[in-house]
Design an enzyme around this catalytic site. Structure first.
Site, PDB file in Angstrom:
ATOM      1  N   GLU A  32       1.088  -9.683  -3.274  1.00 38.13           N
ATOM      2  CA  GLU A  32      -0.250 -10.291  -3.145  1.00 38.13           C
ATOM      3  C   GLU A  32      -0.327 -11.245  -4.154  1.00 38.13           C
ATOM      4  OE1 GLU A  32      -2.655  -7.049  -0.707  1.00 38.13           O
ATOM      5  OE2 GLU A  32      -3.366  -7.416  -2.918  1.00 38.13           O
ATOM      6  N   HIS A  67      -2.860  -2.950  -7.934  1.00 41.72           N
ATOM      7  CA  HIS A  67      -3.781  -3.988  -7.341  1.00 41.72           C
ATOM      8  C   HIS A  67      -4.251  -4.963  -8.303  1.00 41.72           C
ATOM      9  CE1 HIS A  67      -6.438  -6.431  -4.837  1.00 41.72           C
ATOM     10  NE2 HIS A  67      -5.900  -5.714  -3.712  1.00 41.72           N
TER      11      HIS A  67
HETATM   12  P1  13P Z   1      -8.071 -10.020   1.639  1.00 39.59           P
HETATM   13  O1  13P Z   1      -7.323  -9.643   2.975  1.00 39.59           O
HETATM   14  O2  13P Z   1      -9.546  -9.660   1.803  1.00 39.59           O
HETATM   15  O3  13P Z   1      -7.708 -11.149   1.030  1.00 39.59           O
HETATM   16  O4  13P Z   1      -7.660  -8.959   0.529  1.00 39.59           O
HETATM   17  C1  13P Z   1      -6.333  -8.576   0.328  1.00 39.59           C
HETATM   18  C2  13P Z   1      -6.122  -7.453  -0.574  1.00 39.59           C
HETATM   19  O5  13P Z   1      -6.273  -7.580  -1.870  1.00 39.59           O
HETATM   20  C3  13P Z   1      -5.457  -6.210   0.168  1.00 39.59           C
HETATM   21  O6  13P Z   1      -5.116  -5.482  -0.862  1.00 39.59           O
END
Ligand code: 13P
Length: 268
Positions: free
Chosen positions: A182, A95
């Protein structure tokens, strides 16, 4: 057919009792759904309480990170067999926050210390190799920063992140792999990536898998989108052909929001 997957990354929120309460609500509402896979990823200390709350339901448990050794003198770390022992089936790896992007806004924190806390391609590769033999399914996150996107480096960054994390692993070991795209600029910012663009990058991730491995793996691996997903924007994202679900942060802490997001996923 790839089964849609909606995962809630609770990040550093909810105590064990708060986590169990949310998990119990979700269990009552969506705990028996088998059309899609739903994974809850609480903080380490809440894993046993959430595991208990979702026992004998269809909901699955995931951790937010892991260390790469099974046991030993690694103060403060949690190992793959420990996660399995508390009922985890999934683990988030790479992440952007565990890659060390957190803390950068703390004015009193010297940015030079951040690399010591962060995952690198080399440590992520160790984690990948460590979790797979225990049957833990990785949710491997990749994504570019805004500066990298603006410089036109998005694909290059994602390819390097995938090559680094997957180095030395064979296709046979990766059929349960989940990849989450992401984009760092869309996490916690309210700025969601356009559905068509997220789909394009998900397709690019498959293209990388195709070149590193083969067509079969590229078609089997599920690719999620993550970054400011809410009930109000989930529908178009989740209906993109290359996107198989979402990794949800903030909105996964609210039972109504999270339930609604799960109903935005097409059942394939
Ligand atoms: P948000 O949905 O709060 O933007 O976070 C996304 C995330 O990092 C999920 O791992």
């Amino acid at each position: 057919m790839r089964r849609p997957l909606i995962a809630g990354n609770w990040k550093m929120n909810l105590t064990p009792s708060e986590g169990a309460a949310l998990a119990t609500q979700l269990r009552q509402r969506i705990g028996m759904r088998s059309d899609i896979e739903i994974v809850l990823c609480p903080a380490f200390v809440a894993l046993p309480a959430v595991a208990e709350a979702i026992r004998n339901s269809e909901l699955k448990l995931g951790a937010q990170t892991v260390f790469w050794r099974d046991a030993g003198a690694f103060t403060g770390q949690i190992s793959p067999p420990m996660l399995v022992a508390v009922g985890c089936e999934y683990v988030i790896l790479g992440h952007s926050e565990t890659r060390g992007r957190f803390g950068v806004d703390d004015a009193d924190l010297d940015a030079s210390v951040l690399p010591y806390f962060s995952e690198t391609e080399a440590t992520l590769n160790r984690k990948m190799r460590a979790v797979l033999p225990h049957g833990l399914k990785p949710i491997l996150c990749v994504g570019e920063t805004l500066a990298e996107r603006d410089a036109g480096h998005t694909e290059q960054i994602i390819r390097a992140q995938l090559e680094g994390a997957l180095a030395g692993l064979s296709a046979d070991e990766l059929y349960e792999l989940v990849i989450a795209y992401e984009p760092v600029w869309a996490i916690g910012t309210g700025r969601v990536c356009e559905a068509a663009e997220a789909n394009r990058i998900a397709g690019y991730i498959r293209e990388v898998l195709r070149t590193l491995y083969d067509e079969e793996l590229a078609q089997v691996v599920r690719v999620l989108y993550g970054g400011s997903v809410k009930a109000s924007n989930a529908q178009p994202i989740l209906h993109q052909p290359e996107i198989d679900g979402a990794l949800v942060g903030g909105a996964s802490l609210d039972a109504d929001e999270f339930e609604q997001i799960t109903y935005c996923a097409p059942t394939r």
